[in-house]
Design a protein around this motif. Structure first.
Motif, PDB file in Angstrom:
ATOM      1  N   UNK A  79       0.832  -1.200   0.000  1.00 17.57           N
ATOM      2  CA  UNK A  79       0.000   0.000   0.000  1.00 17.57           C
ATOM      3  C   UNK A  79       0.868   1.252   0.000  1.00 17.57           C
ATOM      4  N   UNK A  80       0.555   2.183  -0.876  1.00 18.03           N
ATOM      5  CA  UNK A  80       1.277   3.444  -0.939  1.00 18.03           C
ATOM      6  C   UNK A  80       0.357   4.586  -0.514  1.00 18.03           C
ATOM      7  N   UNK A  81       0.875   5.453   0.328  1.00 16.20           N
ATOM      8  CA  UNK A  81       0.114   6.598   0.805  1.00 16.20           C
ATOM      9  C   UNK A  81       0.623   7.846   0.111  1.00 16.20           C
ATOM     10  N   UNK A  82      -0.291   8.557  -0.513  1.00 14.08           N
ATOM     11  CA  UNK A  82       0.090   9.810  -1.173  1.00 14.08           C
ATOM     12  C   UNK A  82       0.298  10.876  -0.105  1.00 14.08           C
ATOM     13  N   UNK A  83       1.489  11.465  -0.098  1.00 12.65           N
ATOM     14  CA  UNK A  83       1.803  12.447   0.934  1.00 12.65           C
ATOM     15  C   UNK A  83       2.736  13.514   0.376  1.00 12.65           C
ATOM     16  N   UNK A  84       2.518  14.756   0.793  1.00 14.64           N
ATOM     17  CA  UNK A  84       3.395  15.865   0.398  1.00 14.64           C
ATOM     18  C   UNK A  84       4.501  16.101   1.429  1.00 14.64           C
ATOM     19  N   UNK A  85       4.369  15.424   2.600  1.00 11.52           N
ATOM     20  CA  UNK A  85       5.350  15.586   3.689  1.00 11.52           C
ATOM     21  C   UNK A  85       5.472  17.028   4.172  1.00 11.52           C
ATOM     22  N   UNK A  86       4.426  17.832   3.971  1.00 12.88           N
ATOM     23  CA  UNK A  86       4.478  19.226   4.413  1.00 12.88           C
ATOM     24  C   UNK A  86       4.669  19.311   5.914  1.00 12.88           C
ATOM     25  N   UNK A  87       3.931  18.462   6.658  1.00  6.83           N
ATOM     26  CA  UNK A  87       4.017  18.521   8.112  1.00  6.83           C
ATOM     27  C   UNK A  87       5.416  18.249   8.617  1.00  6.83           C
ATOM     28  N   UNK A  88       6.052  17.203   8.093  1.00  3.98           N
ATOM     29  CA  UNK A  88       7.397  16.851   8.548  1.00  3.98           C
ATOM     30  C   UNK A  88       8.424  17.898   8.133  1.00  3.98           C
ATOM     31  N   UNK A  89       8.316  18.398   6.918  1.00  3.85           N
ATOM     32  CA  UNK A  89       9.264  19.417   6.449  1.00  3.85           C
ATOM     33  C   UNK A  89       9.149  20.686   7.289  1.00  3.85           C
ATOM     34  N   UNK A  90       7.926  21.115   7.522  1.00  7.83           N
ATOM     35  CA  UNK A  90       7.725  22.332   8.311  1.00  7.83           C
ATOM     36  C   UNK A  90       8.208  22.156   9.748  1.00  7.83           C
TER      37      UNK A  90
END
Length: 340
Positions: A289-300
């Motif tokens: 399973x792949x989850x689409x994520x922008x990783x905005x939370x972790x980057x910020x």
């Protein structure tokens, strides 16, 4: 002493005090002698200011030290000759100042001009660099605050999006629980909004928020996912932390660690001992399973850590085929809550 005019006054007071002590003004009793002494100081002060406004820019702005030194020496010689010639005037014969033979020499005047120049220029230069440093520091603080505000503006909608996704997932499976869960979500939103304008919050409040979020996730996936949450704090009320800082790593664990049908897990451990906060979050990684994520939370959150804690934190992320491990350590500050 941030006021420029007070700084100028301090320089005059300091240099005038040194000047009077050097010339033994304590033995002066006549107004005329005092007037002539003040006149001499004014000439010395004018010389220092002339050097400040006309010669110093050659050193600091044009970066030509040899020319500055040459012009400074010429200026000292000119003013020394001027003072030495003033000593020959009749009005000084009645003065109690400069009656010794060595005080009437060119060497004495040269030393007086040079010494006063150093006494006046040294604190002026120190204050100048202090103002420059303070201005740069204020700009840095303002810039960092602008960056933090921008990061928070991005992070808050990200948290809202994930929270409402969680609420939606629970409502589909357990519609009878929806009203209670909406109340829990509203409490999370209230804390999120209230803490948004705070530089720091108590660790107790932040951990209470995290606990509520974990309980909300348990409602959604505990039936198919192993979730553990442990928290050990030596003194919760003694520490403060930047708000909404840890939640991004926990959100990420639930988002990626609970999306698979097969057995999955999320393990969260938080401990604080002598001000050192240790957050360890481990979640399973789904096989297909792949989850689409922008990783905005972790980057910020990573950017916020750099801006707020500088070198007072360490962050290690280990991503292997089966687990995702986040290990964060922050040296917390002591104290009560403080607003912005």
């Amino acid at each position: 002493m941030d006021n420029k005019w007070w700084q100028e006054f301090a320089v005059v007071a300091f240099s005038f005090t040194i000047y009077t002590l050097k010339n033994d003004w304590m033995f002066i009793s006549s107004i005329g002698s005092i007037t002539l002494g003040v006149l001499f100081y004014v000439i010395l002060y004018v010389h220092a200011q002339f050097n400040r406004f006309f010669f110093l820019p050659i050193l600091f702005k044009k970066h030509k030290p040899l020319i500055y030194i040459f012009l400074t020496i010429i200026g000292i010689i000119i003013f020394s000759v001027l003072l030495n010639n003033l000593m020959t005037l009749d009005m000084f014969s009645q003065s109690q100042l400069y009656q010794n033979s060595h005080q009437k020499s060119f060497t004495f005047q040269f030393a007086s001009v040079s010494g006063t120049l150093v006494c006046i220029l040294s604190p002026i230069i120190v204050f100048k660099f202090y103002r420059i440093y303070k201005q740069q520091t204020d700009k840095t603080i303002l810039y960092n605050q602008m960056q933090l505000n921008a990061l928070r503006a991005q992070l808050n909608p990200h948290f809202l999006f994930n929270t409402f996704n969680t609420l939606y997932g629970i409502s589909l499976q357990f519609p009878e629980r929806t009203s209670d869960l909406i109340m829990k979500v509203s409490q999370l939103m209230r804390y999120q909004l209230e803490s948004n304008n705070e530089h720091s919050v108590s660790l107790e409040d932040e951990l209470s928020f995290i606990n509520s979020y974990v309980q909300l996730e348990k409602e959604r996936v505990a039936h198919r996912c192993e979730i553990t949450y442990k928290c050990e704090i030596d003194n919760e009320n003694a520490y403060k932390i930047s708000p909404m800082l840890l939640i991004a790593f926990i959100e990420n664990a639930f988002k990626h660690g609970t999306c698979a049908i097969e057995k999955c897990f999320v393990h969260i451990n938080i401990s604080v001992s002598k001000g050192l906060l240790h957050l360890n979050v481990i979640n399973s990684v789904p096989k297909e399973t792949k989850v689409i994520s922008t990783n905005i939370g972790l980057k910020n959150t990573t950017e916020r850590l750099k801006l707020i804690y500088g070198e007072d934190y360490t962050l290690n992320v280990n991503n292997d085929p089966t687990t995702y491990n986040v290990d964060l350590k922050i040296q917390l500050k002591m104290g009560k809550n403080e607003g912005s």
